[in-house]
Design an enzyme around this catalytic site. Sequence first.
Site, mmCIF file in Angstrom:
data_model
loop_
_atom_site.group_PDB
_atom_site.id
_atom_site.type_symbol
_atom_site.label_atom_id
_atom_site.label_comp_id
_atom_site.label_asym_id
_atom_site.label_seq_id
_atom_site.Cartn_x
_atom_site.Cartn_y
_atom_site.Cartn_z
ATOM 1 N N ASN A 132 0.825 -1.221 0.000
ATOM 2 C CA ASN A 132 0.000 0.000 0.000
ATOM 3 C C ASN A 132 0.858 1.270 0.000
ATOM 4 O O ASN A 132 0.343 2.372 0.073
ATOM 5 C CB ASN A 132 -0.976 0.007 1.189
ATOM 6 N N TYR A 139 3.884 -3.191 19.052
ATOM 7 C CA TYR A 139 4.438 -3.769 17.814
ATOM 8 C C TYR A 139 4.739 -5.261 18.019
ATOM 9 O O TYR A 139 4.333 -6.110 17.226
ATOM 10 C CB TYR A 139 5.716 -3.024 17.379
#
Length: 329
Positions: A32, A144
């Site tokens: 993306n 994360y």
Amino acid sequence: MRTLVTGGCGFIGSHIAEALLMRGDEVIIIDNLSTGRLLNIEHLRSNPNLTFVECDISDHEQIEPWFKNIDWVFHIAALADIVPSIQMPLLYHNSNVNGTISVLEAARKHDVKRFIYAASSSCYGIPDAYPTLESAEIRPQYPYATTKYLGEQYVMNWHYIYELPVTSMRFFNVYGTRSRTSGTYGAVFGVFLAQKLNKKPFTVVGNGTQTRDFTYVSDIANACITAAEHPDAAGEIMNVGSGNTYSINRLVELLGGEVTYIPKRPGEPDCTFADISKIRKLLNWEPKVSFEKGVQKMIDQIDYWREAPLWDQLSIAEATKDWFKYLGK
Ligand code: UDP
């Protein structure tokens, strides 16, 4: 082979795509371009075996048709970095967890032959033992790490439930050419190379004696492809490391330059060091690029970091405020 690489415009993904093209495989990249860059695949664009699709992996309807007739999937797309994951946990969950299910479902629907997942050594947090085995306790220290580990759980579950032939590769401190230069304060190489280019001191955390299992990116790409080729890798979780661990002071020595010191961040281990006996034994894989050679390769391409943000003590203190605020308890 017909292959698909999510995140193929990023640092690690672009190296995997390149290695596959070199073997003569067909490659579809889905990216993306949120942190990936077309510049990373510019040198590959003229290859007729490469198809680039600009799309978000969580857009399941859009990505699913691209998995038709795919043999191997390398799911590398993810949001990286610690600080933004603390600030935007939902965004990280959507990309790294929901995005992973979206890719898994597409792979399952089209019966892909192998699915390789880019997992992270950050799942070990601060481990009890070095070198660290795959069986070590899971202790994510920040979102994360949590999201990458949850992604791995889904990947292993898709093996268990649907018999998707997956392999989860836990990467240790990957470095190399094209390592990201996004605006956020991130991995040490991008920070130090921009400092070197600008003749500014390296911001060494603590006293620089902490060590990292710096693993060169072409070794990582090679490990992923070897796992895809090997039937015994299905259903396995494997550490991928360099076989050694190197201090920040050693890195500074190799790069050459002045240093300045910044405080140690909460939750960061003094050492990362993979036990790689499993991947050695199962796949007969060996890391090939020495730390000295790998660092030299980066110095040779230092111009890549010319537009990277330049960090100093003050801007790092500002950028890591939330790190200290939330993890420094
Ligand atoms: N590091 C450093 N200066 C920096 C950024 C990082 O000395 O400006 C050190 C950090 O303490 C760690 C190593 O470099 O020991 C790797 O840090 P990075 O953030 O790349 O990876 P991680 O800590 O997540 O393994």
